[in-house]
Design an enzyme around this catalytic site. Structure first.
Site, PDB file in Angstrom:
ATOM      1  N   ASN A 190       0.809  -1.218   0.000  1.00  0.00           N
ATOM      2  CA  ASN A 190       0.000   0.000   0.000  1.00  0.00           C
ATOM      3  C   ASN A 190       0.847   1.276   0.000  1.00  0.00           C
ATOM      4  OD1 ASN A 190      -2.374   1.425   0.137  1.00  0.00           O
ATOM      5  ND2 ASN A 190      -2.879   0.882   2.250  1.00  0.00           N
ATOM      6  N   HIS A 192     -14.503  -4.236  10.874  1.00  0.00           N
ATOM      7  CA  HIS A 192     -14.065  -2.921  11.351  1.00  0.00           C
ATOM      8  C   HIS A 192     -15.264  -2.029  11.651  1.00  0.00           C
ATOM      9  CE1 HIS A 192      -9.964  -3.070   9.023  1.00  0.00           C
ATOM     10  NE2 HIS A 192     -10.111  -4.050   9.880  1.00  0.00           N
ATOM     11  N   ARG A 238     -13.572  -4.886  15.482  1.00  0.00           N
ATOM     12  CA  ARG A 238     -12.529  -3.950  15.905  1.00  0.00           C
ATOM     13  C   ARG A 238     -13.171  -2.581  16.045  1.00  0.00           C
ATOM     14  NH1 ARG A 238      -7.581  -1.795  12.150  1.00  0.00           N
ATOM     15  NH2 ARG A 238      -9.218  -0.361  11.503  1.00  0.00           N
ATOM     16  N   TYR A 260      -6.473   8.254  11.995  1.00  0.00           N
ATOM     17  CA  TYR A 260      -6.411   7.252  10.943  1.00  0.00           C
ATOM     18  C   TYR A 260      -7.514   6.203  11.078  1.00  0.00           C
ATOM     19  CZ  TYR A 260      -5.012   3.618   7.823  1.00  0.00           C
ATOM     20  OH  TYR A 260      -5.029   2.683   6.822  1.00  0.00           O
ATOM     21  N   ASP A 295      -6.969  -1.224  17.674  1.00  0.00           N
ATOM     22  CA  ASP A 295      -5.671  -1.064  17.013  1.00  0.00           C
ATOM     23  C   ASP A 295      -5.074   0.287  17.404  1.00  0.00           C
ATOM     24  OD1 ASP A 295      -3.523  -1.017  15.268  1.00  0.00           O
ATOM     25  OD2 ASP A 295      -4.681  -1.661  13.520  1.00  0.00           O
ATOM     26  N   HIS A 346      -2.118   1.312  16.313  1.00  0.00           N
ATOM     27  CA  HIS A 346      -1.307   1.777  15.171  1.00  0.00           C
ATOM     28  C   HIS A 346       0.090   2.259  15.563  1.00  0.00           C
ATOM     29  CE1 HIS A 346      -3.848   1.189  11.768  1.00  0.00           C
ATOM     30  NE2 HIS A 346      -4.875   1.734  12.369  1.00  0.00           N
ATOM     31  N   GLU A 381      -3.896  -4.102  19.595  1.00  0.00           N
ATOM     32  CA  GLU A 381      -3.004  -4.360  18.459  1.00  0.00           C
ATOM     33  C   GLU A 381      -1.984  -3.244  18.285  1.00  0.00           C
ATOM     34  OE1 GLU A 381      -5.187  -4.874  14.820  1.00  0.00           O
ATOM     35  OE2 GLU A 381      -3.437  -4.376  13.597  1.00  0.00           O
ATOM     36  N   GLU A 390       1.723  -6.700  11.575  1.00  0.00           N
ATOM     37  CA  GLU A 390       1.307  -6.491  10.185  1.00  0.00           C
ATOM     38  C   GLU A 390       2.404  -5.856   9.340  1.00  0.00           C
ATOM     39  OE1 GLU A 390      -2.150  -4.023  11.046  1.00  0.00           O
ATOM     40  OE2 GLU A 390      -1.175  -2.318  10.105  1.00  0.00           O
ATOM     41  N   ARG A 435       0.486 -11.223  13.496  1.00  0.00           N
ATOM     42  CA  ARG A 435      -0.454 -10.544  12.612  1.00  0.00           C
ATOM     43  C   ARG A 435      -0.012 -10.457  11.150  1.00  0.00           C
ATOM     44  NH1 ARG A 435      -4.558  -8.849  11.929  1.00  0.00           N
ATOM     45  NH2 ARG A 435      -4.379  -6.612  11.736  1.00  0.00           N
ATOM     46  N   GLU A 461      -8.618 -11.159  10.152  1.00  0.00           N
ATOM     47  CA  GLU A 461      -9.187  -9.832   9.859  1.00  0.00           C
ATOM     48  C   GLU A 461      -9.805  -9.874   8.462  1.00  0.00           C
ATOM     49  OE1 GLU A 461      -6.281  -6.730   9.354  1.00  0.00           O
ATOM     50  OE2 GLU A 461      -7.714  -5.173   9.928  1.00  0.00           O
ATOM     51  N   TRP A 486       2.327   6.450  12.872  1.00  0.00           N
ATOM     52  CA  TRP A 486       0.877   6.338  12.670  1.00  0.00           C
ATOM     53  C   TRP A 486       0.486   4.894  12.863  1.00  0.00           C
ATOM     54  CZ3 TRP A 486      -1.670   3.270   9.316  1.00  0.00           C
ATOM     55  CH2 TRP A 486      -0.962   2.776   8.214  1.00  0.00           C
TER      56      TRP A 486
END
Ligand code: CS2
Ligand code: MG
Length: 404
Positions: free
Chosen positions: A37, A122, A147, A159, A212, A214, A238, A264, A285, A341, A404
């Site tokens: 991404n 989510h 979540r 975010y 999360d 982040h 998370e 992640e 994750r 997820e 972030w």
């Protein structure tokens, strides 16, 4: 059998996806997801300029050997670009092998360990009432675990919260520069317990709730948040800290019994070594797409299993249906599966990538199609070309760049 073609397809049916398509002299094809991404074209170049020429003529059945050849042979190991490219090759080869066998991939991974794969969705809200509506919408869609992410009073843009459309999907920032969001850790730490309190009061004690952070907290802040959330029994907290400092999790772990999920942004087992051997986390994750494929992720899960740590594969909408399909086969097969997820994809994305996996009552099943069970419509893909897009960046209120 030999690989005779290796083609990279970039398409943007709402957001960018990078797909590797391998073809054999028998006419079998295999797909692999290589989407990174906001940095997509770096992986496209890695694949087309440096990997595709090496694949031509190789025996597609030699998956482990090809993985080692790409990992060790490059000399420059690890990193998200290398490992996303390697993942695409690995999954495409598993797809071919399973098609050649006439079996769905999960059968080659040891067969099903369960009947279906539990997911979480989510829920996002700019404030608590909006979040409660979003949780309700997720439950209406069938999700049985959610979540929860909320805006924070005093902050304009957080975010995953402000940047959502009506469906709750993250909006792609198709612009020349990243969107700038703002952050204040103290305000966040004051607000999140109230968010959990409101969701528990509305939806009861049993609904698994995830959150999360982040990567935004220090170990002491993370310990404080974990402790404050304990009365609400979160399923997990998370990415509480930027966990490339693995030792930091010793401090968090000492402070709280809230389960911790991390990984992640990790791309090899070495990112997890201390976290796993010292049992500092509860869920790993990583995505098939960013960890080098099914081959190394299976090894990670087996390693984690020795320490009672479970799988929880990353599955936001920037993992393509190809990456998601590979994940669901692995989820069905491994014994230490935890949760998957799944935020789904747009209808257009599902047309470009027709897939055999299905979502019912909050659970996924990979289906019984041979291979990973995804067909890429290349004509449709070509009709939706790449569009430059970035993830947002995060700044403190005095302008300092923050995690972030
Ligand atoms: C998030 C992701 O799904 C998650 O847990 O952290 O939305 C993440 O921000 C994106 O995948 C980044 O590409
Ligand atoms: Mg996350």
């Amino acid at each position: 059998m030999k690989i005779v073609d290796a083609k990279v397809v970039v398409t943007s049916p709402g957001r960018n996806f990078v797909t590797l398509k391998l073809t054999t002299d028998d006419g079998l094809t295999g797909l692999g997801d290589a989407t990174l991404n906001g940095r997509e074209l770096a992986v496209v170049s890695y694949l087309t300029d440096h990997v595709a020429p090496l694949l031509l003529g190789l025996d597609p059945h030699r998956i482990e050997d090809t993985w080692q050849y790409l990992y060790r042979g490059a000399y420059w190991r690890r990193g998200p670009v290398t490992m996303a490219a390697t993942a695409a090759v690995d999954v495409a080869l598993w797809d071919i092998k399973a098609k050649a066998a006439g079996l769905p991939l999960y059968q080659l991974l040891g067969g099903a360990s369960r009947d279906r794969v539990r997911t979480y969705g989510h829920a996002n809200g700019r404030d608590i009432p909006e979040l409660l509506d979003s949780v309700r919408a997720q439950l209406d869609e069938g999700y049985q675990a959610v979540r929860i992410q909320s805006g924070v009073p005093g902050l304009k843009a957080v975010y995953g919260v402000h940047s959502t459309d009506d469906s709750g999907s993250a909006v792609l920032h198709q612009q020349a520069r990243p969107l700038v969001e703002d952050w204040d850790t103290d305000a966040y730490l004051r607000h999140i317990p109230a968010v959990f309190d409101a969701v528990r009061s509305e939806f009861g004690a049993e609904l698994p709730l995830l959150h999360d952070a982040h990567h935004r907290l220090t170990p002491v802040q993370a310990g404080r948040l974990g402790k404050d959330l304990e009365p609400y029994r979160p399923f997990w907290l998370e990415d509480c800290t930027p966990a490339e400092n693995q030792e930091a999790l010793r401090l968090v772990r000492a402070d709280t019994t809230t389960p911790l999920a991390i990984g992640e942004v990790f791309n090899t087992v070495y990112d997890y070594q201390t976290l796993i051997t010292e049992q500092l986390i509860d869920y790993v994750r990583s995505a098939v797409t960013h960890f080098g494929g099914v081959t190394p992720l299976r090894k990670l899960f087996d390693f984690a299993a020795q320490y009672q740590i479970k799988s929880a594969i990353h599955g936001p909408e920037d993992i393509s249906p190809v990456g998601m399909a590979a994940a669901v086969h692995l989820d069905l097969a491994v014994h230490n599966f935890g949760i998957q997820e799944y935020s789904g994809h747009t209808a257009l994305t599902n047309e470009v990538f027709r897939h055999a996996y299905t979502f019912t009552d909050g659970h996924l099943h990979p289906g019984e199609a041979p291979g990973i069970g995804v067909e890429l419509d290349e004509e449709m893909a070509a009709a939706h070309p790449y569009e430059a897009a970035y993830l947002p960046v995060n700044r403190l209120q005095d302008g300092t760049v923050h995690d972030w």
